[in-house]
Enzyme design. Structure first.
Site, PDB file in Angstrom:
ATOM      1  N   LYS A  13      -4.803  23.114 133.486  1.00 24.56           N
ATOM      2  CA  LYS A  13      -5.744  24.152 133.026  1.00 24.56           C
ATOM      3  C   LYS A  13      -6.434  23.732 131.729  1.00 24.56           C
ATOM      4  O   LYS A  13      -7.645  23.800 131.596  1.00 24.56           O
ATOM      5  CB  LYS A  13      -5.005  25.489 132.800  1.00 24.56           C
ATOM      6  CG  LYS A  13      -4.228  25.985 134.012  1.00 24.56           C
ATOM      7  CD  LYS A  13      -3.495  27.283 133.730  1.00 24.56           C
ATOM      8  CE  LYS A  13      -2.418  27.219 132.673  1.00 24.56           C
ATOM      9  NZ  LYS A  13      -1.233  26.396 133.013  1.00 24.56           N
ATOM     10  N   ARG A  86      -0.665  36.398 131.648  1.00 26.35           N
ATOM     11  CA  ARG A  86       0.489  35.728 132.231  1.00 26.35           C
ATOM     12  C   ARG A  86       1.495  36.711 132.794  1.00 26.35           C
ATOM     13  O   ARG A  86       2.537  36.294 133.282  1.00 26.35           O
ATOM     14  CB  ARG A  86       1.179  34.953 131.127  1.00 26.35           C
ATOM     15  CG  ARG A  86       1.141  33.457 131.318  1.00 26.35           C
ATOM     16  CD  ARG A  86       1.703  32.930 130.040  1.00 26.35           C
ATOM     17  NE  ARG A  86       2.228  31.645 130.112  1.00 26.35           N
ATOM     18  CZ  ARG A  86       1.593  30.566 129.626  1.00 26.35           C
ATOM     19  NH1 ARG A  86       0.389  30.652 129.160  1.00 26.35           N
ATOM     20  NH2 ARG A  86       2.188  29.413 129.639  1.00 26.35           N
ATOM     21  N   ARG A 125       3.103  14.084 129.289  1.00 23.32           N
ATOM     22  CA  ARG A 125       2.035  14.583 128.398  1.00 23.32           C
ATOM     23  C   ARG A 125       2.313  14.190 126.945  1.00 23.32           C
ATOM     24  O   ARG A 125       3.435  14.251 126.471  1.00 23.32           O
ATOM     25  CB  ARG A 125       1.955  16.112 128.472  1.00 23.32           C
ATOM     26  CG  ARG A 125       0.985  16.660 127.403  1.00 23.32           C
ATOM     27  CD  ARG A 125       0.521  18.050 127.669  1.00 23.32           C
ATOM     28  NE  ARG A 125       1.595  19.017 127.771  1.00 23.32           N
ATOM     29  CZ  ARG A 125       1.409  20.270 128.144  1.00 23.32           C
ATOM     30  NH1 ARG A 125       0.197  20.700 128.429  1.00 23.32           N
ATOM     31  NH2 ARG A 125       2.423  21.102 128.227  1.00 23.32           N
ATOM     32  N   ARG A 158       5.490  17.580 123.151  1.00 23.26           N
ATOM     33  CA  ARG A 158       5.801  18.971 122.815  1.00 23.26           C
ATOM     34  C   ARG A 158       7.266  19.257 123.116  1.00 23.26           C
ATOM     35  O   ARG A 158       7.786  18.808 124.138  1.00 23.26           O
ATOM     36  CB  ARG A 158       4.931  19.916 123.662  1.00 23.26           C
ATOM     37  CG  ARG A 158       3.622  20.291 123.001  1.00 23.26           C
ATOM     38  CD  ARG A 158       2.649  21.007 123.902  1.00 23.26           C
ATOM     39  NE  ARG A 158       3.163  22.117 124.682  1.00 23.26           N
ATOM     40  CZ  ARG A 158       2.414  22.872 125.494  1.00 23.26           C
ATOM     41  NH1 ARG A 158       1.099  22.629 125.574  1.00 23.26           N
ATOM     42  NH2 ARG A 158       2.925  23.850 126.186  1.00 23.26           N
ATOM     43  N   ARG A 169      10.465  27.195 132.036  1.00 26.38           N
ATOM     44  CA  ARG A 169       9.059  27.656 132.096  1.00 26.38           C
ATOM     45  C   ARG A 169       8.619  27.880 133.540  1.00 26.38           C
ATOM     46  O   ARG A 169       7.888  28.812 133.834  1.00 26.38           O
ATOM     47  CB  ARG A 169       8.131  26.627 131.422  1.00 26.38           C
ATOM     48  CG  ARG A 169       8.244  26.649 129.902  1.00 26.38           C
ATOM     49  CD  ARG A 169       7.675  25.391 129.288  1.00 26.38           C
ATOM     50  NE  ARG A 169       6.237  25.302 129.390  1.00 26.38           N
ATOM     51  CZ  ARG A 169       5.544  24.187 129.211  1.00 26.38           C
ATOM     52  NH1 ARG A 169       6.171  23.062 128.920  1.00 26.38           N
ATOM     53  NH2 ARG A 169       4.239  24.187 129.313  1.00 26.38           N
TER      54      ARG A 169
HETATM   55  P1  AP5 Z   1      -2.608  20.278 130.848  1.00 31.82           P
HETATM   56  O1  AP5 Z   1      -4.071  20.353 131.099  1.00 31.82           O
HETATM   57  O2  AP5 Z   1      -2.138  20.209 129.428  1.00 31.82           O
HETATM   58  O3  AP5 Z   1      -1.855  21.452 131.654  1.00 31.82           O
HETATM   59  P2  AP5 Z   1      -1.856  23.022 131.411  1.00 31.82           P
HETATM   60  O4  AP5 Z   1      -2.025  23.671 132.743  1.00 31.82           O
HETATM   61  O5  AP5 Z   1      -2.810  23.417 130.334  1.00 31.82           O
HETATM   62  O6  AP5 Z   1      -0.341  23.177 130.980  1.00 31.82           O
HETATM   63  P3  AP5 Z   1       0.356  23.807 129.701  1.00 31.82           P
HETATM   64  O7  AP5 Z   1       1.784  23.295 129.744  1.00 31.82           O
HETATM   65  O8  AP5 Z   1      -0.372  23.586 128.420  1.00 31.82           O
HETATM   66  O9  AP5 Z   1       0.321  25.258 130.067  1.00 31.82           O
HETATM   67  P4  AP5 Z   1       1.286  26.317 129.795  1.00 31.82           P
HETATM   68  O10 AP5 Z   1       0.552  27.399 130.449  1.00 31.82           O
HETATM   69  O11 AP5 Z   1       2.709  26.229 130.176  1.00 31.82           O
HETATM   70  O12 AP5 Z   1       1.466  26.233 128.203  1.00 31.82           O
HETATM   71  P5  AP5 Z   1       0.785  27.046 127.047  1.00 31.82           P
HETATM   72  O13 AP5 Z   1       0.446  26.110 125.983  1.00 31.82           O
HETATM   73  O14 AP5 Z   1      -0.266  27.958 127.601  1.00 31.82           O
HETATM   74  O15 AP5 Z   1      -2.032  19.018 131.656  1.00 31.82           O
HETATM   75  C1  AP5 Z   1      -0.665  18.659 131.594  1.00 31.82           C
HETATM   76  C2  AP5 Z   1      -0.551  17.118 131.615  1.00 31.82           C
HETATM   77  O16 AP5 Z   1      -1.030  16.624 132.856  1.00 31.82           O
HETATM   78  C3  AP5 Z   1      -1.375  16.408 130.524  1.00 31.82           C
HETATM   79  O17 AP5 Z   1      -0.655  15.282 130.106  1.00 31.82           O
HETATM   80  C4  AP5 Z   1      -2.665  15.963 131.255  1.00 31.82           C
HETATM   81  O18 AP5 Z   1      -3.195  14.768 130.700  1.00 31.82           O
HETATM   82  C5  AP5 Z   1      -2.141  15.720 132.675  1.00 31.82           C
HETATM   83  N1  AP5 Z   1      -3.111  16.062 133.714  1.00 31.82           N
HETATM   84  C6  AP5 Z   1      -3.936  17.156 133.736  1.00 31.82           C
HETATM   85  N2  AP5 Z   1      -4.658  17.160 134.882  1.00 31.82           N
HETATM   86  C7  AP5 Z   1      -4.232  16.066 135.609  1.00 31.82           C
HETATM   87  C8  AP5 Z   1      -4.595  15.543 136.893  1.00 31.82           C
HETATM   88  N3  AP5 Z   1      -5.530  16.151 137.655  1.00 31.82           N
HETATM   89  N4  AP5 Z   1      -3.978  14.410 137.313  1.00 31.82           N
HETATM   90  C9  AP5 Z   1      -3.036  13.798 136.547  1.00 31.82           C
HETATM   91  N5  AP5 Z   1      -2.662  14.244 135.316  1.00 31.82           N
HETATM   92  C10 AP5 Z   1      -3.255  15.380 134.853  1.00 31.82           C
HETATM   93  O19 AP5 Z   1       1.996  27.992 126.609  1.00 31.82           O
HETATM   94  C11 AP5 Z   1       3.102  27.495 125.891  1.00 31.82           C
HETATM   95  C12 AP5 Z   1       4.032  28.649 125.539  1.00 31.82           C
HETATM   96  O20 AP5 Z   1       3.331  29.619 124.711  1.00 31.82           O
HETATM   97  C13 AP5 Z   1       4.546  29.467 126.720  1.00 31.82           C
HETATM   98  O21 AP5 Z   1       5.688  28.893 127.327  1.00 31.82           O
HETATM   99  C14 AP5 Z   1       4.852  30.820 126.046  1.00 31.82           C
HETATM  100  O22 AP5 Z   1       6.054  30.783 125.324  1.00 31.82           O
HETATM  101  C15 AP5 Z   1       3.698  30.954 125.058  1.00 31.82           C
HETATM  102  N6  AP5 Z   1       2.517  31.648 125.627  1.00 31.82           N
HETATM  103  C16 AP5 Z   1       1.254  31.140 125.810  1.00 31.82           C
HETATM  104  N7  AP5 Z   1       0.446  32.050 126.385  1.00 31.82           N
HETATM  105  C17 AP5 Z   1       1.209  33.169 126.566  1.00 31.82           C
HETATM  106  C18 AP5 Z   1       0.934  34.447 127.138  1.00 31.82           C
HETATM  107  N8  AP5 Z   1      -0.263  34.766 127.641  1.00 31.82           N
HETATM  108  N9  AP5 Z   1       1.952  35.350 127.180  1.00 31.82           N
HETATM  109  C19 AP5 Z   1       3.168  35.054 126.678  1.00 31.82           C
HETATM  110  N10 AP5 Z   1       3.492  33.864 126.127  1.00 31.82           N
HETATM  111  C20 AP5 Z   1       2.522  32.919 126.076  1.00 31.82           C
END
Ligand code: AP5
Length: 218
Positions: A13, A86, A125, A158, A169
């Protein structure tokens, strides 16, 4: 455009959100990035969020809804929400916030990818400490190992990308976030994207879908 990117952790995403937000000239609102920034700055919000993030749990709805509401009130002309909503409670809160200003979402893109792919992506990542740019040791390596191409900052793994936290997660995603697929299907907003392909292929398909959304709105 008013967009939501929905999908499991590691679905890609954030990677796609950066270029889509630039293309449509809308702010990229990532609740994960906002919480990590609060933590870097040592604010009370960041310290509270850390307890949950370190364990792979969701930060309480009222906290996250509050920061998104403040952000949305400060902008006009569209947004791209990445990682919010979420939970069903967050989705209902978002509907209410938008209704207050007579707005609605244009599309919810669901990044559909299997769990083995997610684990591979998250374990490889690397994130820049300074600018937050993301890399992958195999799929998107930096030019120089450990150094950000964009700003020269240090790349790190991370804490919540460690295997035991990734498992938690994913469990939280299945329990709390996956019900949003049906929630947005019922609102006829869900656009399902096969997100297991390469970054370029996913990006091209995404732009095609969003162009259709734009056209349908005339
Ligand atoms: P990346 O693009 O970083 O993936 P992502 O979907 O953004 O994954 P995240 O882990 O950042 O999402 P998340 O939703 O768990 O974490 P968030 O920071 O929101 O890609 C991942 C990897 O794959 C990278 O290395 C990239 O290079 C690679 N890649 C991407 N596309 C690819 C492809 N097509 N092919 C190959 N490789 C690829 O949340 C973190 C924490 O914050 C949560 O656990 C929670 O505690 C809190 N939080 C955040 N938002 C909320 C909310 N709304 N409510 C409650 N808690 C929240």
């Amino acid at each position: 455009m008013r967009l939501v990117f929905l999908g499991p952790p590691g679905a890609g995403k954030g990677t796609q959100a950066k270029s889509v937000a630039a293309r449509y000239d809308v702010p990229h609102i990532s609740t994960g990035d906002m919480l990590r920034e609060a933590l870097r700055n040592g604010t009370p919000l960041g310290l509270k969020a850390k307890e949950y993030m370190d364990g792979g749990l969701l930060v309480p709805d009222d906290v996250v809804v509050g920061i998104v509401k403040d952000k949305l009130e400060s902008i006009s002309d569209g947004f791209l929400l990445d990682g919010f909503p979420r939970t069903v409670a967050q989705a209902e809160a978002l509907d209410a916030i938008l209704a207050e200003s007579g707005e609605k979402l244009d599309s919810v893109v669901y990044f559909d990818v299997d769990e083995n792919t997610v684990v591979r992506r998250l374990s490889g990542r690397r994130t820049c400490r300074s600018c937050g740019a993301n890399y992958h040791v195999e799929a998107m390596p930096p030019k120089t190992e450990g150094v950000c191409d964009k700003c020269g900052g240090d790349l790190y793994q991370r804490d919540d990308d460690k295997p035991e936290v990734v498992r938690e997660r994913l469990a939280v995603y299945r329990e709390e976030t996956a019900p949003l697929i049906e929630y947005y299907q019922e609102q006829r907003l869900l656009d399902e994207l096969e997100a297991g392909k390469s970054v370029d292929e996913v990006g091209k398909e995404l732009i095609k879908r969003l162009s259709e959304v734009e056209r349908s709105e005339g």
